[in-house]
Design an enzyme around this catalytic site. Sequence first.
Site, PDB file in Angstrom:
ATOM      1  CB  SER A 165      79.452 -83.042 -25.115  1.00 45.31           C
ATOM      2  OG  SER A 165      79.518 -82.078 -26.124  1.00 45.31           O
ATOM      3  CG  ASP A 181      77.676 -86.546 -32.125  1.00 46.72           C
ATOM      4  OD1 ASP A 181      77.047 -85.547 -32.539  1.00 46.72           O
ATOM      5  OD2 ASP A 181      78.606 -86.477 -31.298  1.00 46.72           O
ATOM      6  CG  HIS A 206      76.299 -84.937 -28.864  1.00 48.55           C
ATOM      7  ND1 HIS A 206      77.635 -84.964 -29.200  1.00 48.55           N
ATOM      8  CD2 HIS A 206      76.206 -84.104 -27.790  1.00 48.55           C
ATOM      9  CE1 HIS A 206      78.316 -84.181 -28.380  1.00 48.55           C
ATOM     10  NE2 HIS A 206      77.468 -83.652 -27.516  1.00 48.55           N
TER      11      HIS A 206
END
Length: 546
Positions: free
Chosen positions: A273, A465, A523
Amino acid sequence: MKLLASTVLVGAAAASITPQQQVLQNPFKSATKPVSDAWSKSMESLGHLTGSMKGMTAEAKAIWDEVSMLFPEAMEKAAFFSEPKPHTRKPDSTWDYIVKGADIQSVWVENSKGEKEREIDGKLEQYNLRAKKVDPSKLGVDTVKQYSGYLDDEEDDKHLFYWFFESRNDPKNDPVVLWLNGGPGCSSLTGLFLELGPSSIDKNLKLHNNPYSWNANASVIFLDQPVNVGYSYSGSSVSNTVAAGKDVYALLTLFFKQFPEYAKQDFHIAGESYAGHYIPVFTSEILSHKKRNINLKSVLIGNGLTDGLTQYEHYRPMACGDGGWPAVLGASECQAMDNALPRCQSLIQNCYDSESVWSCVPASIYCNNAMMGPYQRTGQNVYDVRGKCEDTSNLCYSALGWISEFLNKADVQKELGVEVSSYDSCNFDINRNFLFQGDWMKPFHRLVPGILEQIPVLIYAGDADFICNWLGNQAWTDALEWPGKKDFNAAKTKDLQLESGHKTGTFKSSGNFTFARIFGAGHMVPMDQPEASLDFLNKWLNDYTL
């Protein structure tokens, strides 16, 4: 844990994805007050930064105007710094080990030219490292040797918490991995218990062994950074990635000095991320020091935010059915995103050109509203297009709440030597601070070519994601300007598979650069595809190929 969906600048915990978040319904279309009034008020609340206005365009100024009109209370709270966390520092006598940066800086050696130089580079005098042995039987997270503690920046009153787990296999020879979660502002201990650590936590706060833990064949350090995240704390603050990099270099240097038995092994940095920002900066900081005790061999970034100019173009395709999953949005919303893209790209380009807070903040605000907002308003999970956001109070995942409960237990904090009064999985003030410093949109991908000259880089992405989707990650790796670009773009895509032959994704590689798409993962790839993630990790750590 993850990239927080900061779709507006936000006066409170609006970086989360709760229904109460103020997402602009029609981003920056209307104005009800004179521009001069809005500008005057926003400048009054942000006057301490007026020296940073270089590179600000009329378009960026207009965004500030519109935001200050729509969210005056948010502008008043744009303080750029988080409040200190309540804490009580433990006496040095309670720690098993203390290593002082000043002692490291005092060691001089003679180089090949007969000249005196420091054994290890860097400004380390202000740093100390404290460590304690964690009794595995007390917590039951794993049976391996563990250490926890703090890196202390005594000059700036910053204290970073870390938790180290030895490899379950051959710790004397297995590599060491530093794991970083994103946010910015989310604790890496969520990665420990939700994704890739030795144990997970259920709703009854019971621990369950993870057979696919990343410490199966590597020792792993989980670091809560920047300060005021997780168990870390400070009387000051860090609100940009570059400043955080200095702290991470100091932590690793002092850790490997205290525990030289791990310093000779290969070392790798991995994260997801917002670590797409962190890792290029942290890696560049480490590599800039030629005399170091950090044996850095490679980096891995999962579902990262690294090149916004390229990646933001791919929110519309991912939301509208072009990413391999059914469309979440209808034709009108998809068209609106297409219509907003040119302005978004113009703002990001201006940020890239100036790297000024006054240009980068408007780019983040406008683009997040225009490109993430339509998807977010559907209630769909921004971290996984396959389902709804089931727990809005915990970023869609109830397990985050269970992890926080466990890490707030007095016996857990006592065993780990924790010095703060409470644990939160994500600090939304940190998220806001990084946004208001312009950090969100800065072009940190420009550091990657220099890294590729020295070590291998793996970019991997779960293909379900939305917020840091695989389309955008694939696109920026293809677009990156570096000497190997032509060969990388021409490289054939191959199947990624387990020993059983089960296909888990695809990848392509050339030179030191590899991109991998992981099937059926959102994610957080290690959470959704634990066996596949451990498999590609082991392959990568073995010889940097998949």
